[in-house]
Design a protein around this motif. Structure first.
Motif, PDB file in Angstrom:
ATOM      1  N   TRP A  94      25.888 -25.895 -10.799  1.00  0.00           N
ATOM      2  CA  TRP A  94      26.492 -24.614 -11.144  1.00  0.00           C
ATOM      3  C   TRP A  94      27.571 -24.231 -10.136  1.00  0.00           C
ATOM      4  O   TRP A  94      27.470 -24.529  -8.938  1.00  0.00           O
ATOM      5  CB  TRP A  94      25.437 -23.509 -11.168  1.00  0.00           C
ATOM      6  CG  TRP A  94      24.508 -23.605 -12.343  1.00  0.00           C
ATOM      7  CD1 TRP A  94      24.592 -24.460 -13.399  1.00  0.00           C
ATOM      8  CD2 TRP A  94      23.345 -22.800 -12.580  1.00  0.00           C
ATOM      9  NE1 TRP A  94      23.563 -24.254 -14.277  1.00  0.00           N
ATOM     10  CE2 TRP A  94      22.782 -23.238 -13.802  1.00  0.00           C
ATOM     11  CE3 TRP A  94      22.731 -21.760 -11.885  1.00  0.00           C
ATOM     12  CZ2 TRP A  94      21.631 -22.663 -14.340  1.00  0.00           C
ATOM     13  CZ3 TRP A  94      21.587 -21.188 -12.407  1.00  0.00           C
ATOM     14  CH2 TRP A  94      21.042 -21.636 -13.628  1.00  0.00           C
ATOM     15  N   LYS A 139      26.588 -17.026 -12.504  1.00  0.00           N
ATOM     16  CA  LYS A 139      27.623 -16.003 -12.378  1.00  0.00           C
ATOM     17  C   LYS A 139      26.962 -14.648 -12.124  1.00  0.00           C
ATOM     18  O   LYS A 139      26.428 -14.022 -13.034  1.00  0.00           O
ATOM     19  CB  LYS A 139      28.483 -15.940 -13.645  1.00  0.00           C
ATOM     20  CG  LYS A 139      29.028 -17.285 -14.105  1.00  0.00           C
ATOM     21  CD  LYS A 139      29.834 -17.987 -13.026  1.00  0.00           C
ATOM     22  CE  LYS A 139      30.429 -19.289 -13.555  1.00  0.00           C
ATOM     23  NZ  LYS A 139      31.077 -20.064 -12.479  1.00  0.00           N
ATOM     24  N   GLU A 175      26.314 -21.829 -21.066  1.00  0.00           N
ATOM     25  CA  GLU A 175      26.913 -21.745 -19.738  1.00  0.00           C
ATOM     26  C   GLU A 175      28.432 -21.706 -19.833  1.00  0.00           C
ATOM     27  O   GLU A 175      29.098 -20.994 -19.075  1.00  0.00           O
ATOM     28  CB  GLU A 175      26.443 -22.919 -18.884  1.00  0.00           C
ATOM     29  CG  GLU A 175      24.983 -22.788 -18.467  1.00  0.00           C
ATOM     30  CD  GLU A 175      24.442 -24.038 -17.794  1.00  0.00           C
ATOM     31  OE1 GLU A 175      25.262 -24.923 -17.440  1.00  0.00           O
ATOM     32  OE2 GLU A 175      23.217 -24.141 -17.625  1.00  0.00           O
ATOM     33  N   ALA A 193      30.714 -18.569 -18.613  1.00  0.00           N
ATOM     34  CA  ALA A 193      31.817 -18.729 -17.665  1.00  0.00           C
ATOM     35  C   ALA A 193      33.093 -18.088 -18.203  1.00  0.00           C
ATOM     36  O   ALA A 193      33.832 -17.426 -17.452  1.00  0.00           O
ATOM     37  CB  ALA A 193      32.045 -20.212 -17.375  1.00  0.00           C
TER      38      ALA A 193
END
Length: 296
Positions: A101, A122, A49, A53
């Motif tokens: 998130w 995302k 994650e 990002a």
């Protein structure tokens, strides 16, 4: 078909509040899927994650540098964010990690027929998928629900873990071949070929699971799950010459349609409830492209 990429991106943060029960398995109503793969634990979700990002931010930065950042009042951006805002609360029940998130939705200008949701929420859509397929809001929700489902079911970490395990298996085969007096390079090549075919199968299974979970999410948010049938009929028109199913990471369009139709009895009641309609009174779904029949 390859097209030049024209970056067009916008960042948008969604904050979702409220207590939503999250779980690794399917909810009691709606679709049913099994436990998430144990292979995902090999890769480490937090690390993926974080990497996602970073990669996502870099993509947005590149778009800004190219002066291709669309304004917040772009109609397609407003549309995508509005649909995402409806879907996201119903995504939480599939993975408790999603509660933390930092969701984002962006629009990438490209003729590619593509969209994705990276680990950590995302989301990016390409203008090509909106324009070429002339997606209705229901069809956008099916695509977005599918991509969100990949992140919720941690398919990225799962594939990374399976790749690690496959690589270890190939190394072990090479060592065994060497001990037995065989050519380790040949053994490794054969083992790698088998592993590659196996990984394609794993990817197709992930796609099918994402289709099913995405239907559930979209239906709960009030989007017609039958739009998935029309979506894949449109996709079939746009993807002539695609590789055979066994050489593809995605199931064949006809198989996806059949799987969606198989799960409609599970998700149509969710849609009816979200819309406040009698299930038996819901009219057929009609898309906006001629030649595609209404879906009952």
């Amino acid at each position: 078909m390859k097209h030049p990429l024209i970056h067009l991106a916008i960042g948008s943060l969604f904050v979702v509040s409220g207590s939503v029960m999250a779980q690794n398995n399917a909810p009691q109503d709606g679709v049913k899927v099994g436990e998430m793969s144990i292979f995902r634990k090999l890769a480490g979700n937090g690390q993926l994650e974080g990497q996602a990002a970073q990669q996502y931010a870099q993509t947005m930065q590149q778009a800004q540098e190219q002066h291709a950042l669309a304004p917040s009042n772009n109609p397609q951006v407003i549309r995508l964010r509005a649909i995402a805002a409806k879907l996201i609360p119903f995504a939480m029940r599939w993975n408790e990690r999603a509660l933390d998130w930092k969701w984002q939705v962006n629009l990438l200008g490209s003729k590619q027929i593509n969209a994705y949701c990276m680990p950590g929420g995302k989301i990016a859509f390409y203008t090509g998928i909106l324009d070429t397929l002339k997606l209705t809001d229901d069809e956008v929700a099916i695509v977005m629900g599918h991509e969100i489902a990949h992140a919720l079911r941690e398919h990225g970490a799962e594939r990374a873990g399976k790749t690690m395990a496959a690589n270890l298996g190939v190394k072990a085969l090479e060592l065994l071949a060497s001990v037995k007096g065989y050519d380790p390079n040949l053994a490794g090549a054969l083992g790698g070929g088998v592993a590659k075919v196996g990984m394609l199968k794993f990817s197709r299974d992930d796609e099918t699971e994402a289709d099913v979970v995405g239907l559930d999410i979209a239906a709960r948010a009030g989007y017609d799950p039958r739009a998935g049938v029309a979506l894949w009929q449109k996709m079939g028109m746009a993807s002539k010459g695609a590789p055979p199913q066994w050489l593809s990471t995605h199931p064949a369009g006809s198989d996806r349609i059949a799987e969606i139709q198989r799960h409609l009895p599970e998700v149509m009641p969710l849609y009816a409830h979200a819309k406040g309609l009698d299930l038996n009174a819901i009219t057929a779904y009609k898309t906006n492209v001629k030649g595609i029949a209404a879906v009952d």
